[in-house]
Design a protein around this motif. Structure first.
Motif, PDB file in Angstrom:
ATOM      1  N   PRO A   1       0.816  -1.221   0.000  1.00  0.00           N
ATOM      2  CA  PRO A   1       0.000   0.000   0.000  1.00  0.00           C
ATOM      3  C   PRO A   1       0.844   1.263   0.000  1.00  0.00           C
ATOM      4  O   PRO A   1       2.067   1.221   0.165  1.00  0.00           O
ATOM      5  CB  PRO A   1      -0.800  -0.126   1.297  1.00  0.00           C
ATOM      6  CG  PRO A   1       0.118  -0.880   2.206  1.00  0.00           C
ATOM      7  CD  PRO A   1       0.883  -1.836   1.339  1.00  0.00           C
ATOM      8  N   CYS A   2       0.171   2.388  -0.153  1.00  0.00           N
ATOM      9  CA  CYS A   2       0.803   3.709  -0.074  1.00  0.00           C
ATOM     10  C   CYS A   2       0.422   4.327   1.265  1.00  0.00           C
ATOM     11  O   CYS A   2      -0.472   5.174   1.346  1.00  0.00           O
ATOM     12  CB  CYS A   2       0.349   4.581  -1.239  1.00  0.00           C
ATOM     13  SG  CYS A   2       0.957   6.281  -1.182  1.00  0.00           S
TER      14      CYS A   2
ATOM     15  N   PHE B   1      -6.676   0.392  -8.246  1.00  0.00           N
ATOM     16  CA  PHE B   1      -6.250   1.220  -7.117  1.00  0.00           C
ATOM     17  C   PHE B   1      -7.480   1.666  -6.326  1.00  0.00           C
ATOM     18  O   PHE B   1      -8.501   2.042  -6.911  1.00  0.00           O
ATOM     19  CB  PHE B   1      -5.499   2.472  -7.597  1.00  0.00           C
ATOM     20  CG  PHE B   1      -4.169   2.195  -8.240  1.00  0.00           C
ATOM     21  CD1 PHE B   1      -3.008   2.172  -7.490  1.00  0.00           C
ATOM     22  CD2 PHE B   1      -4.085   1.964  -9.603  1.00  0.00           C
ATOM     23  CE1 PHE B   1      -1.785   1.925  -8.084  1.00  0.00           C
ATOM     24  CE2 PHE B   1      -2.869   1.718 -10.214  1.00  0.00           C
ATOM     25  CZ  PHE B   1      -1.711   1.692  -9.454  1.00  0.00           C
TER      26      PHE B   1
ATOM     27  N   ALA C   1       2.575  11.922  -3.068  1.00  0.00           N
ATOM     28  CA  ALA C   1       2.739  10.538  -2.602  1.00  0.00           C
ATOM     29  C   ALA C   1       1.882   9.586  -3.433  1.00  0.00           C
ATOM     30  O   ALA C   1       2.334   8.496  -3.819  1.00  0.00           O
ATOM     31  CB  ALA C   1       2.372  10.443  -1.122  1.00  0.00           C
ATOM     32  N   LEU C   2       0.638   9.995  -3.727  1.00  0.00           N
ATOM     33  CA  LEU C   2      -0.248   9.152  -4.533  1.00  0.00           C
ATOM     34  C   LEU C   2       0.282   9.002  -5.958  1.00  0.00           C
ATOM     35  O   LEU C   2       0.282   7.898  -6.520  1.00  0.00           O
ATOM     36  CB  LEU C   2      -1.657   9.749  -4.552  1.00  0.00           C
ATOM     37  CG  LEU C   2      -2.683   9.029  -5.432  1.00  0.00           C
ATOM     38  CD1 LEU C   2      -2.904   7.603  -4.947  1.00  0.00           C
ATOM     39  CD2 LEU C   2      -4.002   9.794  -5.469  1.00  0.00           C
TER      40      LEU C   2
ATOM     41  N   ASN D   1       3.389   9.286  -7.043  1.00  0.00           N
ATOM     42  CA  ASN D   1       4.580   8.430  -7.044  1.00  0.00           C
ATOM     43  C   ASN D   1       4.201   6.962  -6.900  1.00  0.00           C
ATOM     44  O   ASN D   1       4.805   6.082  -7.522  1.00  0.00           O
ATOM     45  CB  ASN D   1       5.521   8.844  -5.908  1.00  0.00           C
ATOM     46  CG  ASN D   1       6.147  10.209  -6.143  1.00  0.00           C
ATOM     47  OD1 ASN D   1       6.259  10.658  -7.283  1.00  0.00           O
ATOM     48  ND2 ASN D   1       6.539  10.878  -5.071  1.00  0.00           N
ATOM     49  N   TYR D   2       3.195   6.701  -6.077  1.00  0.00           N
ATOM     50  CA  TYR D   2       2.740   5.326  -5.860  1.00  0.00           C
ATOM     51  C   TYR D   2       2.175   4.731  -7.150  1.00  0.00           C
ATOM     52  O   TYR D   2       2.507   3.597  -7.530  1.00  0.00           O
ATOM     53  CB  TYR D   2       1.688   5.324  -4.758  1.00  0.00           C
ATOM     54  CG  TYR D   2       1.082   3.972  -4.461  1.00  0.00           C
ATOM     55  CD1 TYR D   2       1.857   2.928  -3.974  1.00  0.00           C
ATOM     56  CD2 TYR D   2      -0.281   3.748  -4.653  1.00  0.00           C
ATOM     57  CE1 TYR D   2       1.296   1.688  -3.684  1.00  0.00           C
ATOM     58  CE2 TYR D   2      -0.849   2.522  -4.365  1.00  0.00           C
ATOM     59  CZ  TYR D   2      -0.059   1.496  -3.887  1.00  0.00           C
ATOM     60  OH  TYR D   2      -0.612   0.281  -3.608  1.00  0.00           O
ATOM     61  N   ILE D   3       1.326   5.499  -7.835  1.00  0.00           N
ATOM     62  CA  ILE D   3       0.740   5.018  -9.090  1.00  0.00           C
ATOM     63  C   ILE D   3       1.824   4.837 -10.145  1.00  0.00           C
ATOM     64  O   ILE D   3       1.844   3.835 -10.878  1.00  0.00           O
ATOM     65  CB  ILE D   3      -0.348   5.995  -9.574  1.00  0.00           C
ATOM     66  CG1 ILE D   3      -1.524   5.995  -8.597  1.00  0.00           C
ATOM     67  CG2 ILE D   3      -0.828   5.627 -10.972  1.00  0.00           C
ATOM     68  CD1 ILE D   3      -2.597   7.012  -8.919  1.00  0.00           C
TER      69      ILE D   3
ATOM     70  N   CYS E   1       5.130   4.261  -9.741  1.00  0.00           N
ATOM     71  CA  CYS E   1       5.997   3.113  -9.445  1.00  0.00           C
ATOM     72  C   CYS E   1       5.277   1.793  -9.697  1.00  0.00           C
ATOM     73  O   CYS E   1       5.874   0.834 -10.208  1.00  0.00           O
ATOM     74  CB  CYS E   1       6.477   3.183  -7.997  1.00  0.00           C
ATOM     75  SG  CYS E   1       7.570   4.576  -7.647  1.00  0.00           S
ATOM     76  N   THR E   2       3.996   1.740  -9.354  1.00  0.00           N
ATOM     77  CA  THR E   2       3.235   0.499  -9.557  1.00  0.00           C
ATOM     78  C   THR E   2       3.056   0.211 -11.037  1.00  0.00           C
ATOM     79  O   THR E   2       3.193  -0.938 -11.484  1.00  0.00           O
ATOM     80  CB  THR E   2       1.867   0.596  -8.865  1.00  0.00           C
ATOM     81  OG1 THR E   2       2.046   0.948  -7.493  1.00  0.00           O
ATOM     82  CG2 THR E   2       1.131  -0.735  -8.939  1.00  0.00           C
TER      83      THR E   2
END
Length: 495
Positions: free
Chosen positions: A88-89, A108, A127-128, A130-132, A134-135
């Protein structure tokens, strides 16, 4: 047989515990293949019969008050697919893969709590993003679906105070995201700008207000103070072609309305819907019709009603995806009119809120009727009566909860006065979580001894002799095993 339509739900339910014990909620959730829930307020893992569940615990920031946030993702076990939970993020988002062979769908689930300062809001969105990013780098070229409560409003002209922060090129990209959609919410805030940038930079399409079923841009949130659009569903451009419809459903149990996405699956996505195996020893609610002479009269009365004729005409006059939506609305209305809720007789039964009485139910139904009237009329926003009923409903819930707590406390005091241990422990047990587990002690005896030695031993050397014990104080004899056994046997069973 191959599954023609994947039915996805994204919904901020404002509390899993207050929903999962109700028949209506359970029946509603069972009608979907993929479910994304926000603000579960649950610190424990979430599970539901017939689904593979992933959950992200809510944050308990203080001893008092309820937990905040919390996410849950449910995938129906009737889909013969493999589900893989991804890291998770933090507490903001979680993701998972739906896999079958070489075909994969990346999903997501997002909840961004409301923030005041621009710096805090931007930190969340960075943060969101970057999370999307990287995934998607780890799983390139997949169909992507993003749903959740973003607390972002993207419906009108960018405010001048925000416009000065961005270049003309970025403002054009933001303006494009606004212009290609319809929206009843005419406000754009700073979080909405971040949503538009996320959609532009990641080649995502916002389904709200741009998809058959929601071409008017319906509100997704209504409180006693007003309505807005803060819940969204985004899909990758490749998946956009497969989206059959998107609509905001008419469920008023939460301040947020459910977002439903229907995805037509082509031969490229080999998802199959097999038979669903139900465990007879778990609580599972089934909606079915019990036919009788009274049911027959009720059915014929409903068929001749103006509401049924209107829904039937919508099915006949619609075309394409609108026909499917109109037919589903008609079927749900018939089920609601004639359906009887039956529960399997397992050892565990879902419990509803004991404070929720007939008065609460009547007022909740009035809210739903007022909302359906607004939707059927096609008004720009709900009437003032709707907001008034929402305020009255929230005040009534607070009143009922306090009265129930007061009643339980008075009953507890009465059980103490009457020395009724059975009643006392029944009240205590009803106030504790139903799924509590006994803690497992993993501290060795040696660790306990070292702990107490460090507390009670002193490094101070006494230079003077301490006070002598008077002969009148008896010496405590060693406690024997038989003495302890006798004390335990004198207690009541289980106490």
């Amino acid at each position: 047989p191959p599954l023609c339509t994947l039915k996805c739900l994204s919904w901020n339910i404002a509390g899993w515990g207050r929903r999962c014990g109700t028949i209506e909620f359970t029946n509603y959730i069972q009608g979907f293949d993929v479910v994304l829930l926000q603000e579960t307020w649950a610190c424990d893992k979430i599970s539901l019969t017939g689904f593979t569940a992933f959950s992200l615990a809510a944050n308990k920031l203080s001893a008092k008050g309820r937990p905040k946030g919390g996410l849950a993702c449910l995938v129906s076990t009737s889909l013969e697919v493999e589900t893989v939970e991804l890291p998770p993020c933090g507490s903001l988002a979680m993701a998972f893969l739906i896999k079958r062979g070489h075909c994969k769908l990346l999903v997501f689930n997002v909840y961004l709590p409301p923030m005041v300062g621009h710096a805090d809001i931007k930190g969340q969105w960075e943060a969101l993003e970057n999370y999307i990013t990287c995934t998607e780098i780890k799983f390139p070229g997949l169909y992507t679906l993003i749903g959740g409560d973003f607390n972002a409003r993207l419906g009108g002209q960018v405010p001048l105070s925000i416009e000065a922060l961005y270049s003309q090129e970025i403002l054009q990209a933001i303006g494009h995201q606004v212009s290609v959609r319809h929206s009843k919410d005419e406000v754009t805030n700073f979080a909405g700008i971040q949503l538009a940038l996320l959609a532009s930079q990641h080649d995502k399409v916002i389904l709200n207000g741009s998809t058959p079923g929601d071409l008017a841009g319906e509100f997704t949130f209504s409180s006693a103070r007003g309505s807005s659009i803060i819940d969204f569903v985004l899909v990758s451009k490749a998946l956009r072609k497969a989206v059959l419809a998107f609509y905001v459903d008419c469920c008023t149990e939460s301040d947020h309305y459910p977002l439903v996405t229907l995805i037509r699956l082509s031969s490229k996505i080999h998802l199959f819907k097999g038979p669903q195996i139900l465990d007879p020893h778990t609580a599972f609610y089934i909606k079915r019709i019990k036919w009788s002479s009274n049911t027959e009269k009720k059915f014929h009365s409903f068929l001749s009603s103006p509401e049924c004729l209107s829904l039937y005409n919508q099915v006949l006059t619609s075309s394409g995806p609108e026909t499917i939506l109109a037919f589903e609305t008609l079927i749900r209305r018939v089920q609601g009119e004639l359906g009887a809720n039956c529960r399997s007789r397992g050892p565990h039964h879902l419990r509803s809120n004991s404070w929720f009485d007939k008065e609460c139910l009547i007022l909740r139904n009035q809210i739903k009727r007022a909302y359906l009237l607004y939707r059927n009329r096609g008004d720009k926003c709900p009437s003032e009566d709707y907001y008034r009923l929402k305020r009255e409903y929230k005040e009534l819930i607070v009143k009922k909860k306090k009265a129930k707590m007061r009643e339980k406390w008075d009953l507890l005091l009465l059980s103490i006065q009457l020395k009724n241990t059975r009643l006392f422990w029944q009240i205590v047990a009803s106030s504790l979580p139903s799924d509590q587990e006994l803690p497992l002690c993993c501290i060795s005896n040696r660790d306990w001894e070292n702990h107490f030695l460090s507390i009670f031993q002193t490094s101070i050397i006494l230079t003077e002799p301490g006070p002598q014990l008077t002969p009148s104080i008896p010496i405590w004899q060693p406690v024997t095993h038989a003495e302890i056994s006798q004390l335990i046997s004198d207690l009541k069973s289980g106490k």
